[in-house]
Write a protein that holds these residues in place. Sequence first.
Motif, mmCIF file in Angstrom:
data_model
loop_
_atom_site.group_PDB
_atom_site.id
_atom_site.type_symbol
_atom_site.label_atom_id
_atom_site.label_comp_id
_atom_site.label_asym_id
_atom_site.label_seq_id
_atom_site.Cartn_x
_atom_site.Cartn_y
_atom_site.Cartn_z
ATOM 1 N N LEU A 2 0.836 -1.199 0.000
ATOM 2 C CA LEU A 2 0.000 0.000 0.000
ATOM 3 C C LEU A 2 0.878 1.259 0.000
ATOM 4 N N ALA A 3 1.894 1.261 0.854
ATOM 5 C CA ALA A 3 2.797 2.413 0.922
ATOM 6 C C ALA A 3 3.596 2.553 -0.375
ATOM 7 N N GLY A 4 3.887 1.414 -1.014
ATOM 8 C CA GLY A 4 4.592 1.444 -2.290
ATOM 9 C C GLY A 4 3.740 2.084 -3.371
ATOM 10 N N VAL A 5 2.444 1.772 -3.380
ATOM 11 C CA VAL A 5 1.539 2.397 -4.355
ATOM 12 C C VAL A 5 1.498 3.909 -4.116
ATOM 13 N N MET A 6 1.458 4.308 -2.846
ATOM 14 C CA MET A 6 1.480 5.747 -2.542
ATOM 15 C C MET A 6 2.758 6.387 -3.091
ATOM 16 N N ALA A 7 3.886 5.673 -2.944
ATOM 17 C CA ALA A 7 5.160 6.197 -3.454
ATOM 18 C C ALA A 7 5.088 6.396 -4.963
ATOM 19 N N ARG A 29 5.654 9.777 -6.987
ATOM 20 C CA ARG A 29 6.646 9.923 -8.064
ATOM 21 C C ARG A 29 5.987 10.349 -9.365
ATOM 22 N N THR A 30 4.768 9.876 -9.628
ATOM 23 C CA THR A 30 4.072 10.281 -10.845
ATOM 24 C C THR A 30 3.777 11.780 -10.798
ATOM 25 N N GLN A 31 3.358 12.248 -9.640
ATOM 26 C CA GLN A 31 3.092 13.676 -9.467
ATOM 27 C C GLN A 31 4.353 14.496 -9.754
ATOM 28 N N ALA A 91 6.898 13.735 -11.615
ATOM 29 C CA ALA A 91 7.595 13.443 -12.869
ATOM 30 C C ALA A 91 7.548 14.605 -13.845
ATOM 31 N N ALA A 92 6.662 15.541 -13.620
ATOM 32 C CA ALA A 92 6.567 16.690 -14.539
ATOM 33 C C ALA A 92 6.415 17.970 -13.727
ATOM 34 N N PRO A 93 6.919 19.076 -14.237
ATOM 35 C CA PRO A 93 6.751 20.340 -13.510
ATOM 36 C C PRO A 93 5.289 20.786 -13.516
ATOM 37 N N ASP A 94 4.907 21.531 -12.506
ATOM 38 C CA ASP A 94 3.536 22.065 -12.372
ATOM 39 C C ASP A 94 2.482 20.972 -12.537
ATOM 40 N N SER A 95 2.764 19.819 -11.972
ATOM 41 C CA SER A 95 1.892 18.662 -12.164
ATOM 42 C C SER A 95 0.626 18.778 -11.323
ATOM 43 N N THR A 96 -0.457 18.212 -11.838
ATOM 44 C CA THR A 96 -1.726 18.253 -11.100
ATOM 45 C C THR A 96 -2.352 16.859 -11.016
ATOM 46 N N VAL A 97 -1.529 15.851 -10.938
ATOM 47 C CA VAL A 97 -2.070 14.482 -10.818
ATOM 48 C C VAL A 97 -2.894 14.368 -9.532
ATOM 49 N N VAL A 98 -2.353 14.896 -8.445
ATOM 50 C CA VAL A 98 -3.112 14.953 -7.188
ATOM 51 C C VAL A 98 -3.035 16.383 -6.649
ATOM 52 N N SER A 99 -3.993 16.711 -5.778
ATOM 53 C CA SER A 99 -3.980 18.060 -5.195
ATOM 54 C C SER A 99 -2.855 18.168 -4.159
ATOM 55 N N GLN A 100 -2.552 19.400 -3.767
ATOM 56 C CA GLN A 100 -1.483 19.572 -2.769
ATOM 57 C C GLN A 100 -1.866 18.910 -1.449
ATOM 58 N N HIS A 101 -3.147 19.004 -1.093
ATOM 59 C CA HIS A 101 -3.589 18.397 0.163
ATOM 60 C C HIS A 101 -3.414 16.874 0.106
ATOM 61 N N ALA A 111 14.224 9.671 -11.654
ATOM 62 C CA ALA A 111 13.893 9.082 -10.348
ATOM 63 C C ALA A 111 12.570 8.332 -10.419
ATOM 64 N N THR A 112 11.601 8.899 -11.125
ATOM 65 C CA THR A 112 10.296 8.241 -11.249
ATOM 66 C C THR A 112 10.430 6.921 -12.015
ATOM 67 N N ALA A 113 11.234 6.960 -13.078
ATOM 68 C CA ALA A 113 11.450 5.716 -13.838
ATOM 69 C C ALA A 113 12.059 4.654 -12.924
ATOM 70 N N GLY A 114 13.033 5.055 -12.123
ATOM 71 C CA GLY A 114 13.677 4.118 -11.190
ATOM 72 C C GLY A 114 12.675 3.528 -10.211
ATOM 73 N N ALA A 115 11.750 4.372 -9.734
ATOM 74 C CA ALA A 115 10.746 3.885 -8.779
ATOM 75 C C ALA A 115 9.891 2.791 -9.421
ATOM 76 N N PHE A 116 9.549 2.975 -10.685
ATOM 77 C CA PHE A 116 8.721 1.964 -11.353
ATOM 78 C C PHE A 116 9.513 0.680 -11.613
ATOM 79 N N VAL A 117 10.817 0.826 -11.863
ATOM 80 C CA VAL A 117 11.645 -0.382 -12.037
ATOM 81 C C VAL A 117 11.681 -1.166 -10.707
ATOM 82 N N MET A 118 11.825 -0.424 -9.595
ATOM 83 C CA MET A 118 11.794 -1.093 -8.282
ATOM 84 C C MET A 118 10.461 -1.806 -8.060
ATOM 85 N N ALA A 119 9.377 -1.102 -8.441
ATOM 86 C CA ALA A 119 8.045 -1.702 -8.277
ATOM 87 C C ALA A 119 7.951 -2.986 -9.086
#
Lengths: 579, 130
Positions: A50-55, A59-61, A63-73, A474-482
């Motif tokens: 579960l914590a890995g999915v959160m990670a 990382r997806t958030q 991966a790009a500048p000014d990203s809005t995948v999730v809110s700041q909260h 770094a995000t790519a690395g996280a997915f390789v670990m996953a």
Amino acid sequence: MTLIAERPAVIGHPEEHEHGRLGVLGWLTSTDHKVIGKSYMLTALAFFLLAGVMALVIRTQLAAPDSTVVSQHTFNELFTMHGSLMLYLFVGPFAFGGIANYFVPIQVGAPDMAFPRLNALSYWLYLTGGLTMVGGFLTVGGAADFGWVAYAPLSDAVNSPGAGPDMWIVALVLTGFSAIFTGVNIVTTVFYLRAPGMTMFRVPVFTWNMLVTGILILIAFPVLTAALVMLWADRHLGTHIYTVAGGGVPVLWQNLFWFFGHPEVYILALPFFGVVTDVLATFSRKPVFGYRGMIFATISIAALSTAVWAHHMFTTGTVLLPFFSLMSYLIAVPTGIKFFNWIGTMWRGSIDFTASMYFGVGFLVVFLFGGVTGIFLASPPIDFATHDTYFVIAHFHEVVFALVYGAFCALYYWWPKMFGWMLRERLGKLSFWLFFIGTWITLISWYIVGLHGMPRRIAEYSASTGWTTLNQIATAGAFVMAAGVAVFLVNVYVSWRTQVRAPGNPWDGQTLEWAAASPPVHHNFTWLPPIRSERPVWDFNHPDHTTQQVHRKEAATAPSDPAAVKTAHGQDVGEERHP
Amino acid sequence: MKVESRFLLFLSMFAAVTASIYWFTSYEDAGSVMLLAVCLLGLLPGGYYYWWSRRMTPRPEDDANASQSDGAGVVGAFPGSSIWPFVLGLGAAMTALAFVFGFWTALFGLTLAISAVIGVIVESRRGGVH
């Protein structure tokens, strides 16, 4: 129902208790340390996933500048719960609740933990505490979002209102008591339930480390629990312990939290130091190099870890820099001794490169770099420059990643013992390489982006900062670990569907768990070899290759009834090698 | 028992020395008190074990030459299975949740916890050979 456990009076006397009920009721009522240990491990792995999915979402958030995948909260909730789940609910409970619960009694030749009902209570407090913490997501205001360290005054009722933060506090009190009870159980088991001949300096290094961890738990967790109670009082009873407004001291929280928090680092690490020590010795077919040195190093690390807490607080300007810097540097000495001994254990050994050994050596490499960057950070000037940047993130993630290697090392090593069937070696090695490559891709990017000034805990950054490429790597690395973790899950599934039965001693192990069946019978042993060194099973199986004074006469009389040393699956403990 | 007591007394001595140095260099209350607590945590059980270790004959687990038969006999009483830890855990968790959601959860929680305590006591008294 109480069982009066007896030791077999004569070696080779088969005494098997059938375990009671099966199914859900059996699980709910079990006080068997093996069932509780496996429950801990399974639950901890669920929290890990579960914590890995959160990670991955974090990382997806990023991966790009000014990203809005999730809110700041939501981002704040995610990094808070990612850290909390990984540290409070995965690494520690997996080690001292899971592996230690299962293997400490077996390694000292005991039938169970000293207080089986207390042991079961520990698990239920851990489970309910963990669910309470995660349950924060279901509240109106969401889960706790003040970071896993809950610094005051950010964690007060004004800045972090709502039920989610309260559930986080309550959850940590519950899991804190769970840890304390487990600590008491481990210490008592090692002190009082060792088999005859198992003197303290014959106890396997893993169990020694768990004993020291148990003492550290007793030192650290009550402080956290007390600090949390005061935090709750500040939030609800109008006390001002951590608030400036009423004459309180916010930095007191940091002092209390890190007085728990730094020993906690070693509560998490020492068990895996022990795992890796046993694994390296087994797969190098040698005794642990510098056995006593290892134990003194463990005790020294534990002692020093109680006096370094404020190196997390250098930038507060309220702590004694020379004292904490010096003490932090000193920890490098016993840790260095351990590294020397680990290398010494493998040196000129007949090394067997199993998946478990891969993860063991991976642990050494990753932990070494995590430790060395820790030595950088023990220097106040470097800490001032890098505090709260991704450099620090990279440092402590490297340390904790090493512990994940330790966890996989333990799983591959002890899986056959716990479940009676083997995991696939090739898939294990594939899992290792994916995890190893992913680890370095992520960490190196973090170190560099940290030195470029990227602060931790930010949900967005501008493209003009120049951090984009490193974050993408770094995000790519996280997915390789996953992917590495996913291969482990596939391995478990494949190995379970087409089972290869495990013999009692598949790795030619050295310590007492390898004298038990795979999986061990209720109350663990039908037979025990004479204990004349820290590796009794090796002495018994290789009487001509032991450096210790093994009493051959004793060994020769041991398996008077060959059936007595057969394991549950008909495999032999040491028949072929017995003189 | 000697090694066990020395291990705890070493931790205690380390904490005492560290606490002294820390106090006289920083005069910081919280850390000094916690280090003193670590000293006591090692001293109390460590001192007790030390006192005992000088008065007892070595146990088979302290004897390097003991054979398995030296430790034959009853090791201890181990509950085979019990529902009460689960009930107590659930009760404790519900009681703890009262600090988030209000007193009503504690009503259920305390009921479960008290039942579990009674259950454990009764179970222990009835306990016998399997």
